[in-house]
Design a protein around this motif. Sequence first.
Motif, short mmCIF file in Angstrom:
data_model
loop_
_atom_site.label_atom_id
_atom_site.label_comp_id
_atom_site.label_asym_id
_atom_site.label_seq_id
_atom_site.Cartn_x
_atom_site.Cartn_y
_atom_site.Cartn_z
N VAL A 104 0.84 -1.20 0.00
CA VAL A 104 0.00 0.00 0.00
C VAL A 104 0.87 1.25 0.00
O VAL A 104 0.63 2.21 -0.75
N ARG A 105 1.90 1.24 0.84
CA ARG A 105 2.80 2.41 0.90
C ARG A 105 3.52 2.63 -0.43
O ARG A 105 3.82 3.76 -0.80
N ASP A 109 -0.58 -1.04 -8.09
CA ASP A 109 -1.86 -0.93 -8.79
C ASP A 109 -2.84 -2.02 -8.40
O ASP A 109 -4.03 -1.93 -8.72
N GLY A 110 -2.37 -3.06 -7.72
CA GLY A 110 -3.25 -4.13 -7.29
C GLY A 110 -2.52 -5.10 -6.39
O GLY A 110 -1.29 -5.24 -6.47
N ALA A 128 -5.68 -0.79 2.02
CA ALA A 128 -5.57 -0.83 0.56
C ALA A 128 -6.80 -0.22 -0.09
O ALA A 128 -6.70 0.56 -1.05
N LYS A 129 -7.96 -0.58 0.41
CA LYS A 129 -9.20 -0.03 -0.14
C LYS A 129 -9.24 1.48 0.01
O LYS A 129 -9.67 2.20 -0.90
N ALA A 130 -8.79 1.98 1.17
CA ALA A 130 -8.78 3.43 1.40
C ALA A 130 -7.85 4.13 0.42
O ALA A 130 -8.07 5.29 0.07
N ALA A 131 -6.81 3.42 -0.03
CA ALA A 131 -5.87 3.98 -1.00
C ALA A 131 -6.31 3.70 -2.44
O ALA A 131 -5.57 3.97 -3.38
#
Length: 336
Positions: A104-105, A109-110, A128-131
């Motif tokens: 995430v950091r 892209d997935g 991850a969803k928040a990003a």
Amino acid sequence: MNTPPPPPAPHRAARIAALAAAVCLLAVGCSASAGTSGSGAGSVGKAGTGRLKVALLTHASQGDTFWNLVKKGAEDAAAKDNIDLTYASDPDSAGQAELVRDAVRQKVDGIAVTLAKPQAMKGPVTAAKAADIPVVGLNSGIDSWQSEGVLEFFGQDESLAGRAVGGKLDDLRARHALCVIHERGNVALEARCAGVKKAFGGKTEMLYVEGTDADATAAAITARLRQDPTIDEVVTLGAQFALDAVQSVKQSGSKARVATFDLNQDLVKAVESGDVQFAVDQQPYLQGYLAVDALWLYRTNGNTSGGGVTPVLTGPAFVTKANVASVAAFAARGTR
């Protein structure tokens, strides 16, 4: 639900390529490998979009050959889709969770992730969803992927597979099965043995072993077989453990037979020779391939397999002496 963005613009793809050499998703104490998938693969069948960056993060232990098949499938999909794939693993749930946070950091892209211990992944998946990073699940966690907020899932219904094995043991007239669990707390493994116990008409007992230590695993199986000669079937939950069990049966003087979940090249030979009665193939190559390809499809075309409601099943399928020849060639090349 993550909103699928448009295909990456050329300047973004160039920026990703420039940063690729500097980006590493490795966490201290985990096993990992990274690289540019698709180099030398040619242009036939390759996606024509900008280059995406995807992380495949599993709970694999070092030396477990099962995960080589998952990784191979993921790499082949990445080559086709022009994806920069990074693979990393950590059998410790906290370590695997940190791998997801690292991804995430790094603004991948997935993310494709296994959910062997779903609760540990809940926070990282939420991050991850928040990003706005889509996450798909594979292999483990079929009963929890939706509640964890994962977009799609690719794998085997382990409870169903376990029940199928229980029925198979009845057909083989077994009476006392020893189900060997090589990782305590792994929801997929627990579901397999629970399924066997539910469907099998005979007695089922669980034996917990330290799967990261092959000698200790073999010794534990040998000891239990010597203690109870009524055990006539050893059911293992991974190909390498089945091979350990074959040796344990010989060393203990037991008359038990061996059956297993999962498949690899050596296990194919054991089925051919009759040392292992059958294997349940969940097609790990397919799991890795579909998970990576699904992220590309979601990012570039907004597709969601199963509508985000139904998992995509990759098993179970029984491999026996009668049909093992049909998969032997694929196993020899490292894709089954």
